[in-house]
Every structure is written in C-alpha cells, then in structure tokens.
Design an enzyme around this catalytic site. Structure first.
Site: not given
Ligand SMILES: O=C(CO)[C@@H](O)[C@@H](O)COP(=O)(O)O
Length: 234
Positions: A94, A96, A119, A170, A229
């Site tokens: 995950h 940002h 890819d 998010h 194709y």
């Molecule tokens: O966006 C958020 C919290 O709002 C989390 O995904 C990100 O800050 C990571 O949190 P953690 O440090 O892994 O608990």
C-alpha cells in the site's frame, strides 16, 4: 521466528521510499508464509529512516499479532482479508504514491492507455471502496457494496491479471506473488497513472484506451501466453 521473512519484508518496505512511492511513514508492505499461516508487515507509524528488520511484525490471517513488540500497520485488516480472499497472492503493497492517489481521490480507474500499462495490468486498474467491517471480520458474503473484493468478484477480474486497486479517497494497493513483485507493480502503477493523466490532458477528444490486440499482445507476451492480433492462444 521467521527472521528471513522479516528481512525480506524489511527490504521490500525500504524499496518504497527508494522509489519515491511514500513520504514520512505512509505506506506498508507485507509478505505471507502460507505454510505457517502468518504474514510479516511493517509496524504502524514507523519512519522508514528508523525502520529495522527486527521491527517487522508477524501476524496471523485474522490480523492478530503473533510476534513483535510494535503495532502492525493500520492497514493490516486489508492485507489479511486479501490474503484470505485470494490464495495466489504472496505479497501486498500500500502506498500514497502521488499519481495513483490523484486517481483514487478523483474516484477514477487508471485507464489502460498504452503498452506500458498493458505489460503489467491487463485492463483498467479499478477503484473500490475500503473494506467493510463485516468483510474485515470475515463475513464477506454479507457485503453487497463496492469494496475491493466485491468489485473484483462482480466484474470477474482476475487479481493476478490486474494486480492493483485504488481505494476511494485513499490510495493504491498492489499485490503479486511476493513482496518485491508487489513493489514492482506499485512502481508501474504510479508511472502509468502519471502517463494516463498526461494523455487524458493532451487528448481530451478521444478514448485513450489502447486497442485490445495491443493489450493482449503486450500482456500475454510478458505473462506466458502467446497472443496474436485479436486471438489469444491458450
Ligand atoms: O493512510 C493511512 C492512514 O490514514 C495509512 O494507510 C498510512 O498512513 C500507513 O499507516 P501505517 O503506518 O501502516 O499504520
């Protein structure tokens, strides 16, 4: 216990700031050991500059801490659900990352706009709501919403063919056969998100999607199937 898994997950977590996918403490990476029924994940709120392999937390598939002195990532329930729901995935990321977060905040799928996208992702990278409390607690069947599992199951999306999702407002989650494969997919997702943004800005008149034959050709060439194709040889 599981020192090698902790080292692997530590190194995968450190690849996030190294590839400019996170800032401060944001983001997290995990990898599962399915034989032992546990996964290792970044501790919550720990700056990458201070992170050590021994800080990595071991949790079970219900998200309960098995080993570790720190709290596991606040996203642990999402990681745990995805490991339970999709038996082929071995690692989850995950981030940002800015361009993928822009699409997530806009509630827009990242379109398959070119061969760079194709890819790695066999189609648009979808948007989904965060997991419901019922899903996190295991009662997935009760959920009729638009959460990650519901979007993939409803649209019959193979999570190994499109190994990523944008959670509304998010940010992105990506996955793969292991943690570093998931990191690779997170890197690609942010690059193709930026490419798609610029393409959509430059060419507002037409559909920016790549033709299906190119999607087939580039995706299946890299992922073990012969594609011609318009025809896919199984
Ligand atoms: O966006 C958020 C919290 O709002 C989390 O995904 C990100 O800050 C990571 O949190 P953690 O440090 O892994 O608990």
């Amino acid at each position: 216990m599981l020192e090698e898994l902790k080292q692997t997950v530590y190194e995968a977590n450190m690849a996030l700031p190294a590839n400019n996918l996170v800032t401060l403490t944001w983001g997290n990476v995990s990898q599962i050991d399915r034989d032992k029924g546990v996964f290792a994940i970044k501790p919550s709120g720990v700056d990458y500059n201070a992170l050590k392999p021994e800080d990595i937390v071991i949790v079970d598939l219900d998200g309960h801490v098995v080993e570790g002195n720190l709290n596991p990532s606040s996203d642990t329930p999402t990681h745990a659900f995805l490991y339970r729901h999709w038996p082929d995935i071995g690692g989850i990321v995950h981030t940002h990352s800015k361009w993928a977060v822009a699409f997530a905040q806009a509630g827009m799928a990242v379109p398959a706009a070119g061969t760079t996208h194709a890819d790695t992702f066999y189609g648009d990278v979808p948007v989904a709501d965060k997991l419901t409390k019922e899903e996190v607690e295991g009662a997935y069947e009760l959920n009729t919403g638009k959460s990650i599992a519901r979007v993939f199951d409803r649209d019959h999306i193979d999570p190994m063919a499109i190994p990523g999702v944008l959670t509304n407002d998010h940010g992105p989650f990506t996955w793969g056969e292991n943690a570093m494969a998931a990191v690779h997919n997170a890197i690609v997702l942010d690059v193709v998100s930026e490419m798609a943004y610029h393409t959509m800005t430059l060419d507002t008149a037409t559909d920016v999607h790549v033709p299906q034959y190119l999607l087939d050709k580039h995706y299946f060439r890299k992922h073990g199937k012969n594609a011609y194709y318009g025809q896919v040889q199984s």
